[in-house]
Design a protein around this motif. Structure first.
Motif, mmCIF file in Angstrom:
data_model
loop_
_atom_site.group_PDB
_atom_site.id
_atom_site.type_symbol
_atom_site.label_atom_id
_atom_site.label_comp_id
_atom_site.label_asym_id
_atom_site.label_seq_id
_atom_site.Cartn_x
_atom_site.Cartn_y
_atom_site.Cartn_z
ATOM 1 N N LEU B 27 0.828 -1.203 0.000
ATOM 2 C CA LEU B 27 0.000 0.000 0.000
ATOM 3 C C LEU B 27 0.865 1.256 0.000
ATOM 4 C CD1 LEU B 27 -3.180 0.334 2.052
ATOM 5 C CD2 LEU B 27 -1.587 2.200 2.107
ATOM 6 N N LEU B 28 1.976 1.179 0.724
ATOM 7 C CA LEU B 28 2.790 2.384 0.876
ATOM 8 C C LEU B 28 3.662 2.671 -0.342
ATOM 9 C CD1 LEU B 28 3.917 2.268 4.604
ATOM 10 C CD2 LEU B 28 2.401 3.893 3.506
ATOM 11 N N VAL B 29 4.059 1.599 -1.073
ATOM 12 C CA VAL B 29 5.037 1.790 -2.154
ATOM 13 C C VAL B 29 4.646 2.902 -3.138
ATOM 14 C CG1 VAL B 29 6.075 0.675 -4.161
ATOM 15 C CG2 VAL B 29 6.062 -0.489 -1.968
ATOM 16 N N PRO B 30 3.414 2.875 -3.699
ATOM 17 C CA PRO B 30 3.094 3.930 -4.668
ATOM 18 C C PRO B 30 3.112 5.328 -4.055
ATOM 19 C CG PRO B 30 1.479 2.163 -4.770
ATOM 20 C CD PRO B 30 2.313 1.919 -3.561
ATOM 21 N N PHE B 31 2.695 5.426 -2.786
ATOM 22 C CA PHE B 31 2.682 6.755 -2.169
ATOM 23 C C PHE B 31 4.116 7.253 -1.951
ATOM 24 C CE2 PHE B 31 -1.535 5.116 -0.915
ATOM 25 C CZ PHE B 31 -2.294 6.106 -1.520
ATOM 26 N N ILE B 32 5.008 6.328 -1.561
ATOM 27 C CA ILE B 32 6.405 6.722 -1.424
ATOM 28 C C ILE B 32 6.951 7.126 -2.786
ATOM 29 C CG2 ILE B 32 8.719 5.871 -0.855
ATOM 30 C CD1 ILE B 32 7.322 4.047 1.224
ATOM 31 N N LEU B 36 8.672 10.613 -3.766
ATOM 32 C CA LEU B 36 10.007 10.720 -4.370
ATOM 33 C C LEU B 36 9.934 11.477 -5.681
ATOM 34 C CD1 LEU B 36 11.557 7.197 -3.703
ATOM 35 C CD2 LEU B 36 12.173 9.380 -2.665
ATOM 36 N N THR B 37 8.879 11.166 -6.467
ATOM 37 C CA THR B 37 8.729 11.868 -7.748
ATOM 38 C C THR B 37 8.573 13.359 -7.513
ATOM 39 O OG1 THR B 37 7.552 9.914 -8.485
ATOM 40 C CG2 THR B 37 7.473 11.823 -9.913
ATOM 41 N N LEU B 38 7.811 13.694 -6.470
ATOM 42 C CA LEU B 38 7.603 15.106 -6.162
ATOM 43 C C LEU B 38 8.927 15.763 -5.782
ATOM 44 C CD1 LEU B 38 5.516 17.392 -5.537
ATOM 45 C CD2 LEU B 38 5.525 16.581 -3.200
ATOM 46 N N LEU B 39 9.738 15.044 -5.002
ATOM 47 C CA LEU B 39 10.968 15.650 -4.482
ATOM 48 C C LEU B 39 12.089 15.643 -5.512
ATOM 49 C CD1 LEU B 39 10.982 14.152 -0.873
ATOM 50 C CD2 LEU B 39 10.308 16.443 -1.584
ATOM 51 N N ARG B 48 12.240 11.093 -13.176
ATOM 52 C CA ARG B 48 10.814 10.970 -12.922
ATOM 53 C C ARG B 48 10.239 9.741 -13.617
ATOM 54 N NH1 ARG B 48 8.159 15.131 -16.163
ATOM 55 N NH2 ARG B 48 8.263 13.443 -17.670
ATOM 56 N N ASN B 49 10.595 9.567 -14.901
ATOM 57 C CA ASN B 49 10.068 8.421 -15.636
ATOM 58 C C ASN B 49 10.509 7.108 -15.010
ATOM 59 O OD1 ASN B 49 8.945 10.214 -17.354
ATOM 60 N ND2 ASN B 49 10.406 9.923 -19.014
ATOM 61 N N ILE B 50 11.807 7.056 -14.674
ATOM 62 C CA ILE B 50 12.323 5.813 -14.087
ATOM 63 C C ILE B 50 11.610 5.526 -12.771
ATOM 64 C CG2 ILE B 50 14.365 4.778 -13.031
ATOM 65 C CD1 ILE B 50 15.992 6.302 -15.196
ATOM 66 N N LEU B 51 11.443 6.582 -11.962
ATOM 67 C CA LEU B 51 10.778 6.403 -10.668
ATOM 68 C C LEU B 51 9.360 5.877 -10.851
ATOM 69 C CD1 LEU B 51 11.704 9.444 -8.426
ATOM 70 C CD2 LEU B 51 11.817 7.029 -7.819
ATOM 71 N N ALA B 52 8.640 6.462 -11.806
ATOM 72 C CA ALA B 52 7.247 6.074 -12.008
ATOM 73 C C ALA B 52 7.142 4.613 -12.414
ATOM 74 C CB ALA B 52 6.598 6.972 -13.057
ATOM 75 N N VAL B 53 7.981 4.228 -13.385
ATOM 76 C CA VAL B 53 7.914 2.841 -13.872
ATOM 77 C C VAL B 53 8.360 1.886 -12.779
ATOM 78 C CG1 VAL B 53 8.832 1.224 -15.547
ATOM 79 C CG2 VAL B 53 8.229 3.528 -16.261
ATOM 80 N N THR B 55 8.252 2.227 -9.584
ATOM 81 C CA THR B 55 7.273 2.090 -8.506
ATOM 82 C C THR B 55 6.212 1.071 -8.878
ATOM 83 O OG1 THR B 55 7.612 4.413 -8.040
ATOM 84 C CG2 THR B 55 5.729 3.371 -7.004
ATOM 85 N N SER B 56 5.680 1.179 -10.107
ATOM 86 C CA SER B 56 4.623 0.225 -10.471
ATOM 87 C C SER B 56 5.196 -1.183 -10.572
ATOM 88 C CB SER B 56 3.925 0.622 -11.773
ATOM 89 O OG SER B 56 4.499 1.726 -12.364
#
Lengths: 513, 662
Positions: B27-32, B36-39, B48-53, B55-56
């Motif tokens: 549950l927490l992973v996507p919110f983290i 991170l993407t925000l920061l 950002r792209n790497i972080l998004a992919v 995370t999923s």
């Protein structure tokens, strides 16, 4: 020991006033905000010392004989303590906010002096142990806050002030009549004891009851005696609007709760179906306040109407006569204070930074004031009743209260469903009038500004260059008070133990089922 | 698994194994990730792209690691554990808990898969859009809230995350910030909130009467503690509330507005996944309220009534959505209406399952299968159309054409998804639609039991007929779109030469290919899903996976590993023959669908069926607009009356006493 602390709390605003007067106009214009804030901070600190006693379900009683037919007594139970915290907390953030905000206003020292006087009245009212002193403090607050309403001294402000004062005085006089009658019938004005229960035997008990309710309802802004509220609240300077809308109308709600539970007692109220009548009025207040808010063009006026609707929730919870209902009511006093405080502060901050007061000019405001708008969004989500914000918490308890009243046969199950239906309707109306402000604030585009602000060219390929944007969020002295409340809105929803514990104590002390 | 009787199955808690905490971690992973993407990701789009992919993908991997314990069950110290439970501190006196069981796992898995593909797609698609940072952050937040809905084990926290998902996904809907997007957003948020409030009302009544919102004890308490009249109310609240998200007819109005207007990766998610949260909510709440295994006579009657209503809600939804899709010219809107139509299939399946009570395995299995299929093919179709838009900046069918040459891979993947949605043998849609068709036929046969004259209900026969008509229409609109977009068309105006036609990027190809691959996979081995995901879910609800018609499909795992299982519905394992009456029936239906489609096309040559416009008064959106303005106009006199009352009271209380009103 605690009695001394409470008396010290009461004395602090007066000390503040004395300090402002001694400093003289020039200096107190400059330092007034800081002194008021410090006073409120101190009160808040002392109040936190009392918490352990209250939390052990101990009520504080202390009497001073002043030679009048009755005594001046101090009485602090969970209900009074919760009010005390709400008052001190909101006064603290509003005064902090006023340091910066009032810089653009005239006669700052007058504002701060009367703000402290009103604080004195509010504090005195909630720690009063008998109806006589409660009345005196109620009137101090009611009449001296007049000077906060008319601060602008514009014709519109004077007119609103006249309405405020007149209705306050009429309400106060009727209240005084009720208190005199109570004394004549029961020879007691003691809120903490059982002397008042003799009122059951009085032939005039119905009249006295409605006189109490009327007197307090005027202050609470209930339909149909709310007419002063949408005039007076928006016209005052924003810190005063915060105090009026978030705290002072709660004085009326506090009075109504005391009338129902301490003076008459839930069994008596239920026995004569008084609760049904107030219940209906509360629901009407809730819905009509929202409907009136729909058509408002000025943000602060809309917020004032929203306050009418929200006070309807508080009264509704109090009249359900079930534990959950009263808890919801008490929680909503606490929660609504924070929400409405933030909303007014944001409205003030937008007006302070950009001069915008009308809702239609607020399109795309988030591009200029993102943090302010974020805070506003949190408050709106909360007032609509989205989880996990405090507004949801109190609505949850109100609805549960309606259901549990139905289960213990206080109201019929049909009416409990109607109440839940009107809570839902009221939330939907909230979405309809608050939603567009938030949505247009974030995603709207102001047509007048054209080119630079309009939606981007859809045919553009390649990475868009970042637009250089300069934000004009207000300074920290205005932002921090708002942030504190916004954080409170989230924190007290996720960890509601503090207000919830107090609410449980209140409900436990009045309703024994 | 089958050897353990249901009474000894326990739920894995933190006391037994730390694995139970995985629910909270997932549950927490996507919110983290969003944080991170925000920061980190605001400045550098690559990070950002790497972080998004990432995370999923992380969420997906963590989820898959839970398959054994949540779906199959594991043995620890002699006890048999299936499903996990993670207790949270209680809020407002309500105990909250996270957890995962096979139903949640099924939805969570498909969500994580499709979300990953869409995110990969978005990394290159969104490069040309504004406010990319906001898009990715809210994509992750929506993902988190969406997954969290499946990870909750009590209705209260389910509701909280459901509402959060609405809030977060709103930002995706209005991403364009155009007036069209804002209108769609208004519809979306207003209807969703009304739905949310109805759900909340139902949960409150449940809580008030039973003192709990946790799914486990609740399912046992409902029948004894709640009066029948309130049961109807609660059920209506859940069905309407979740139905708004799921797009049931007349509650779907926001859907065709909101889905097409969002950026394509978001459309794929909204249409492929977020509507499924509504379906999940319906299944979860209804099977919590009514447990077919323990239902008494009263509950069974209620279930049958409810099932009957849902069957026709489903039929109307599928037919109406199909008609709208048939005559629309905007590619993304066709797909959005198609989503409405396909949701109708799923609702129909749930309706059949309820109608049949303890025998409803086929309906629920068909629904769940179609949930998975629809998530796959609808997101694929949206992404394929997204490529078309990316390349041409055009969505109107009559202005497109001949893209086969420019985008061959997209065209192929589109065709794969199209065959699946149309229900061609060998593709996933065939299995689910056949099962749903079986379910409606079973319901028709079963209706004898409810009839006073012991005749089957003719209305259910009509429902089956409309089912087939809709299936033909589906094939028709999806082919129509393929012809208009990809084949050289005489009707199409030639595309403008500038801006130049862009090719698919690699990220797009990866996303499309992986989705297409999964579609083919579940098409060839439909028993994989049935055996490993859907079967355990049916067992969870006490539905017998071995009931007559279901047998047909379920036992086909005997053929697993060979290509013969492509056609499990053509082979009857009971009679060990290829051409049993059952099998012939299935083939007949495919034939009927194809014939139906050709009739539609013939109509198009004759009366230009696809150019017809449905009268405005037949569209639900028109009535919503009317209703909304009517509501506001009725409020206006109330407000005016209020103003008069205000004046009057002001006069009595103030002006009367003032000598000078100034």
């Amino acid at each position: 020991m605690i009695a001394q602390q409470i008396i010290f709390i009461l004395a602090l605003p007066l000390i503040g006033v004395a300090a402002l007067i001694i400093l003289g106009k020039k200096h107190s214009d400059h330092y007034g905000g800081i002194i008021t804030t410090a006073t409120c901070g101190l009160i808040l600190a002392i109040a936190s010392l009392i918490y352990p006693y209250i939390n052990q379900a101990q009520a504080m009683k202390y009497q001073i004989d002043i030679g009048l037919p009755t005594t001046f007594s101090i009485y602090l139970d969970a209900m009074g303590y919760l009010m005390l915290v709400v008052i001190a907390f909101l006064w603290f953030v509003a005064s902090w906010y006023s340091i910066e905000y009032m810089k653009k206003e005239h006669d700052q020292s007058r504002f701060h002096i009367f703000s402290l006087f009103s604080l004195f009245g509010m504090l005195g009212m909630v720690v009063s142990g008998n109806l006589f002193s409660l009345y005196i403090f109620f009137e101090i607050m009611s009449i001296l806050s007049y000077f906060l309403v008319i601060h602008e001294e514009s014709p519109r402000a004077m007119q609103a002030g006249a309405k405020y004062l007149f209705m306050g005085i009429i309400g106060g006089l009727i209240l005084l009549g009720a208190i005199i009658m109570t004394y004549l019938e029961t020879h007691s004005l003691d809120l903490s004891g059982s002397g008042l229960s003799l009122i059951h035997e009085s032939p005039y008990f119905t009249w006295i009851f409605w006189a109490y309710i009327f007197g307090f309802a005027v202050k609470a802004g209930m339909f149909p005696v709310h007419v002063w509220l949408p005039e007076a609240h928006p016209i005052a300077p924003t810190p005063a609007s915060v105090l009026l809308s978030a705290v002072m109308i709660k004085a009326g709600a506090y009075g109504i709760i005391r009338t129902i539970y301490a003076i008459y007692g839930p069994a008596m109220v239920m026995g004569h179906s008084f609760n049904y009548i107030i219940l209906v009025v509360a629901v009407i207040t809730m819905i009509l306040g929202s409907i009136a808010a729909l058509a408002q063009t000025e943000l602060k006026r809309l917020l004032a109407y929203s306050s009418i609707a929200q006070i309807g929730y508080v009264i509704l919870g109090a009249t359900l006569l079930s534990k959950e209902g009263l808890m919801g009511s008490v929680l909503h006093i606490f929660n609504h204070a924070m929400m409405k405080g933030v909303l007014f502060m944001v409205a003030g901050a937008i007006a302070y930074q950009t001069g915008i007061k009308n809702i239609k000019d607020m399109k795309g405001i988030s591009r200029k004031m993102p943090l302010t708008m974020l805070i506003f969004t949190i408050a709106v989500c909360s007032i609509i009743g989205f989880p996990p914000f405090v507004g949801f918490t109190s609505k949850w308890f109100l609805a549960l209260g309606a259901l549990s009243s139905a289960q213990s046969k206080i109201i019929s199950s049909t009416s409990s469903l109607i109440i839940i239906g009107s809570l839902i309707l009221s939330s939907i109306l909230n979405v309809i009038y608050f939603g567009p402000i938030v949505i247009n604030g974030w995603f709207g585009h102001n047509e007048d500004e054209g080119g630079e602000d309009s939606p981007p060219d859809r045919l553009h390929h390649g990475h868009l260059p970042k637009k250089a944007s300069r934000t004009i969020d207000p300074g920290w002295n205005m932002l921090l008070p708002m942030l504190i409340l916004a954080v409170g809105i989230i924190l007290f929803a996720i960890f509601p133990e503090f207000p919830l514990g107090l609410a449980r104590l209140v409900a436990g002390s009045y309703i024994h089922l | 698994m089958a050897t353990v009787s249901s009474s000894t199955i326990q739920i894995l808690t933190l006391a037994v194994s730390p694995k139970a905490a995985m629910a909270a971690i997932i549950l927490l992973v996507p919110f983290i990730g969003a944080l991170l993407t925000l920061l980190l990701g605001q400045k550098n789009y690559k990070i950002r792209n790497i972080l998004a992919v990432l995370t999923s993908l992380t969420t997906l991997a963590l989820l898959i690691s839970l398959y054994q314990v949540t779906v199959q069950g594991i043995s620890i110290g002699g006890g048999w554990y299936q499903g996990i439970l993670y207790e949270l501190p209680s809020i407002l006196g309500v105990k909250l808990s996270l957890g995962l069981d096979s139903l949640g796992f099924l939805f969570a898995l498909i969500t994580a898969c499709v979300w990953t593909a869409s995110t990969i797609f978005a990394t290159s698609y969104m490069a040309h859009e504004h406010a990319q940072g906001r898009f990715f952050i809210f994509m992750l937040l929506t993902f988190g809230a969406n997954m969290a809905v499946f990870l909750t084990k009590d209705l209260f926290s389910l509701f909280i995350f459901f509402e959060l998902m609405t809030l977060f996904s709103y930002v995706l809907v209005v991403h364009e910030e155009s007036s069209e997007a804002m209108l769609a957003g208004h519809f979306y948020i207003l209807m969703s909130i009304i739905g949310g409030l109805l759900i909340l009302g139902s949960i409150m009544i449940l809580y008030s009467y039973t003192g709990t919102t946790a799914i486990e004890p609740l399912s046992g308490l409902v029948s004894s503690r709640i009066p029948t009249s309130l049961k109807y109310l609660i059920t209506a609240g859940f069905i309407i509330g979740f139905g708004i998200k799921a797009g049931i007819f007349f509650l779907h109005v926001w859907l065709p507005l909101a889905h097409p207007i969002a950026p394509t990766p978001a459309s794929a998610i909204l249409s492929g996944l977020i509507v499924k949260v509504g379906i999940y909510g319906i299944i979860r709440s209804l099977y919590t309220l009514f447990n077919p295994a323990t239902a008494g006579a009263e509950a069974e009657y209620l279930m049958a009534v409810l099932g009957y209503i849902l069957i026709f809600a489903g039929v109307i939804t599928m037919f109406g959505g199909m008609l709208k899709a048939l005559v629309d010219k905007n590619c993304k809107r066709v797909l959005a209406y198609s989503t409405v139509s396909q949701m109708g299939y799923i609702i129909l399946g749930i309706g059949c399952a309820l109608y049949l009570g303890g025998e409803g395995a086929m309906g629920l299995a068909g629904s769940l299968y179609h949930v998975i299929n629809h998530a796959l093919f609808k997101s694929t179709l949206f992404l394929a159309i997204g490529v078309v838009y990316f390349s041409t900046r055009q969505l109107q069918m009559d202005k497109l054409g001949g893209l086969w040459k420019h985008l061959p891979m997209t065209a192929v993947i589109y065709l794969i998804a199209a065959f699946s949605i149309a229900g061609f043998p060998g593709f996933g849609g065939f299995a689910s639609k056949t099962m749903l068709h079986h379910a409606i036929v079973e319901a028709y046969e079963h209706s004898v039991h409810f009839s006073p004259i012991h005749q089957p209900d003719p209305w259910l026969r009509l429902a089956e007929f409309i089912f087939l008509i809709t299936a033909s229409g589906t094939l028709c609109y999806i082919l129509k779109m393929f012809i208009a977009v990809f084949l050289p068309s005489s009707r199409a105006e030639s595309l403008p030469k500038s801006p130049p036609l862009y090719k698919e990027t690699w990220a797009m190809r990866i996303a499309l290919a992986s989705l297409g691959g999964v579609i083919i996979l579940v098409g060839i081995w439909p028993n994989l899903l049935l055996e490993y995901l859907i079967g355990p879910t049916l067992a969870l609800f006490g539905l017998n996976p071995g009931s007559h018609a279901y047998h047909l499909i379920y036992n086909s795992h005997a053929l697993a590993g060979s290509l013969k299982s492509t056609l499990p519905l053509l082979y009857d394992p009971k009679t060990y023959s290829w051409l049993s009456p059952e099998v012939i029936h299935n083939i007949q239906n495919v034939g009927v669908v194809i014939i139906g489609t050709s009739i539609y096309f013939m109509f198009d040559y004759g009366i230009h069926l696809f150019d017809l416009s449905i009268p405005q008064k037949l569209s639900a959106g028109y009535w919503y607009q009317k209703g909304y303005s009517f509501l506001l106009s009725t409020l206006e006199p109330v407000r005016k009356a209020l103003a008069v009352v205000d004046k009057f009271i002001s006069f009595i209380m103030v002006e009367l006493w003032l000598i000078n009103g100034e």
